[in-house]
Design a protein around this motif. Structure first.
Motif, PDB file in Angstrom:
ATOM      1  N   ARG A   1      -8.771   2.423   1.996  1.00 36.63           N
ATOM      2  CA  ARG A   1      -9.342   3.612   2.625  1.00 36.63           C
ATOM      3  C   ARG A   1      -8.474   4.103   3.793  1.00 36.63           C
ATOM      4  O   ARG A   1      -8.106   3.328   4.686  1.00 36.63           O
ATOM      5  N   GLY A   2      -8.169   5.376   3.767  1.00 33.97           N
ATOM      6  CA  GLY A   2      -7.385   5.984   4.838  1.00 33.97           C
ATOM      7  C   GLY A   2      -5.892   5.746   4.739  1.00 33.97           C
ATOM      8  O   GLY A   2      -5.121   6.279   5.541  1.00 33.97           O
ATOM      9  N   ARG A   3      -5.458   4.942   3.739  1.00 29.07           N
ATOM     10  CA  ARG A   3      -4.032   4.626   3.634  1.00 29.07           C
ATOM     11  C   ARG A   3      -3.449   5.008   2.281  1.00 29.07           C
ATOM     12  O   ARG A   3      -2.388   5.612   2.209  1.00 29.07           O
ATOM     13  N   GLY A   4      -4.114   4.640   1.174  1.00 25.79           N
ATOM     14  CA  GLY A   4      -3.563   4.972  -0.136  1.00 25.79           C
ATOM     15  C   GLY A   4      -4.017   3.995  -1.203  1.00 25.79           C
ATOM     16  O   GLY A   4      -5.155   3.527  -1.192  1.00 25.79           O
ATOM     17  N   TYR A   5      -3.095   3.655  -2.107  1.00 25.38           N
ATOM     18  CA  TYR A   5      -3.404   2.748  -3.209  1.00 25.38           C
ATOM     19  C   TYR A   5      -2.387   1.618  -3.256  1.00 25.38           C
ATOM     20  O   TYR A   5      -1.238   1.765  -2.844  1.00 25.38           O
TER      21      TYR A   5
ATOM     22  N   VAL B   1       0.855  -1.187   0.000  1.00 25.07           N
ATOM     23  CA  VAL B   1       0.000   0.000   0.000  1.00 25.07           C
ATOM     24  C   VAL B   1       0.895   1.242   0.000  1.00 25.07           C
ATOM     25  O   VAL B   1       1.719   1.432   0.896  1.00 25.07           O
ATOM     26  N   VAL B   2       0.739   2.065  -1.034  1.00 23.37           N
ATOM     27  CA  VAL B   2       1.523   3.299  -1.159  1.00 23.37           C
ATOM     28  C   VAL B   2       0.620   4.464  -0.788  1.00 23.37           C
ATOM     29  O   VAL B   2      -0.484   4.608  -1.325  1.00 23.37           O
ATOM     30  N   SER B   3       1.060   5.291   0.127  1.00 20.44           N
ATOM     31  CA  SER B   3       0.228   6.396   0.592  1.00 20.44           C
ATOM     32  C   SER B   3       0.055   7.446  -0.496  1.00 20.44           C
ATOM     33  O   SER B   3       0.890   7.594  -1.394  1.00 20.44           O
ATOM     34  N   LYS B   4      -1.042   8.185  -0.396  1.00 23.09           N
ATOM     35  CA  LYS B   4      -1.281   9.271  -1.341  1.00 23.09           C
ATOM     36  C   LYS B   4      -0.182  10.317  -1.243  1.00 23.09           C
ATOM     37  O   LYS B   4       0.256  10.874  -2.261  1.00 23.09           O
TER      38      LYS B   4
END
Length: 223
Positions: free
Chosen positions: A211-215, A164-167
């Motif tokens: 949700r709340g973390r990134g993509y 998971v890569v943060s926005k």
């Protein structure tokens, strides 16, 4: 075959440019206002935009700014105003090059060739990086009509397959600016990538929103 979008309200000039550019082997489309140009680019990728400065409603400078905010497509501006102030305004708006009307066809073709040569080298680099993933999927991804920014985002996610890569990280590492609470630019790019993945017959689940973390990108998905 390079795809070129001509944005000019002069229908006769559009017909002339279409004939000249198609003779050179390019795939040419024409629209006659800025709103139509933005709508076209939302649905189809192009390699170059030929953009007139004097357009109805949205002028060429406004259109250039919107293109640069949302896409990474090079812009060659066509202008009857050859003064330095106009050219500086155009460069600040995001134009790559200018050519003054009336122009000579050989000069136009040389400028277009130079821009497309640069685009081609960038595409080669993108394909090379994307192929670091699984070969078949990477090849399919590399054929998507992505803008340079979209390709860089996808490349970054693929390199972090399953993570998971943060926005904030994507915004800083790819878009080169800090994340703002009201900036939807990143979300829009991800949405465009998903839409193009689906149009190519693949699953939008390759890119997941956490949700709340990134993509995160996943090579294997359950359809």
């Amino acid at each position: 075959m390079s795809k070129i979008l001509v944005v000019d309200d002069d229908v006769q000039l559009c017909e002339l440019l279409t004939e000249v550019l198609e003779d050179e082997g390019h795939d040419v489309s024409c629209v006659h206002c800025g709103e139509s140009a933005i709508e076209y680019l939302q649905n189809k990728g192009v390699d170059l935009v030929l953009l007139d400065v004097m357009l109805p409603n949205l002028d060429g400078m406004q259109v250039a700014r919107r293109i640069c905010q949302r896409f990474a497509t090079p812009i060659l501006m066509l202008t009857a105003l050859g003064d330095e102030a106009t050219m500086l305004d155009g460069l600040q708006a995001g134009a790559d090059h200018f050519i003054t009307k009336p122009f000579k066809v050989p000069e136009l073709l040389i400028r277009i060739s130079a821009i497309l040569r640069r685009v081609g080298l960038e595409r080669q680099r993108q394909r090379h990086m994307i192929r670091s993933g699984e070969e078949k999927m990477a090849a399919e991804m590399s054929r998507l009509p992505l803008t340079s920014t979209e390709a860089e985002l996808l490349e970054y996610l693929i390199k972090n397959d399953g993570i998971v890569v943060s926005k904030a990280e994507l915004q800083k590492q790819v878009l080169k600016k800090e994340l703002s609470p009201f900036d939807r630019n990143l979300d829009m790019h991800i949405s465009n990538i998903r839409r193009k993945i689906v149009l190519a017959g693949m699953s939008k689940l390759h890119i997941k929103t956490v949700r709340g973390r990134g993509y995160s990108y996943s090579e294997c998905v359950n359809h």
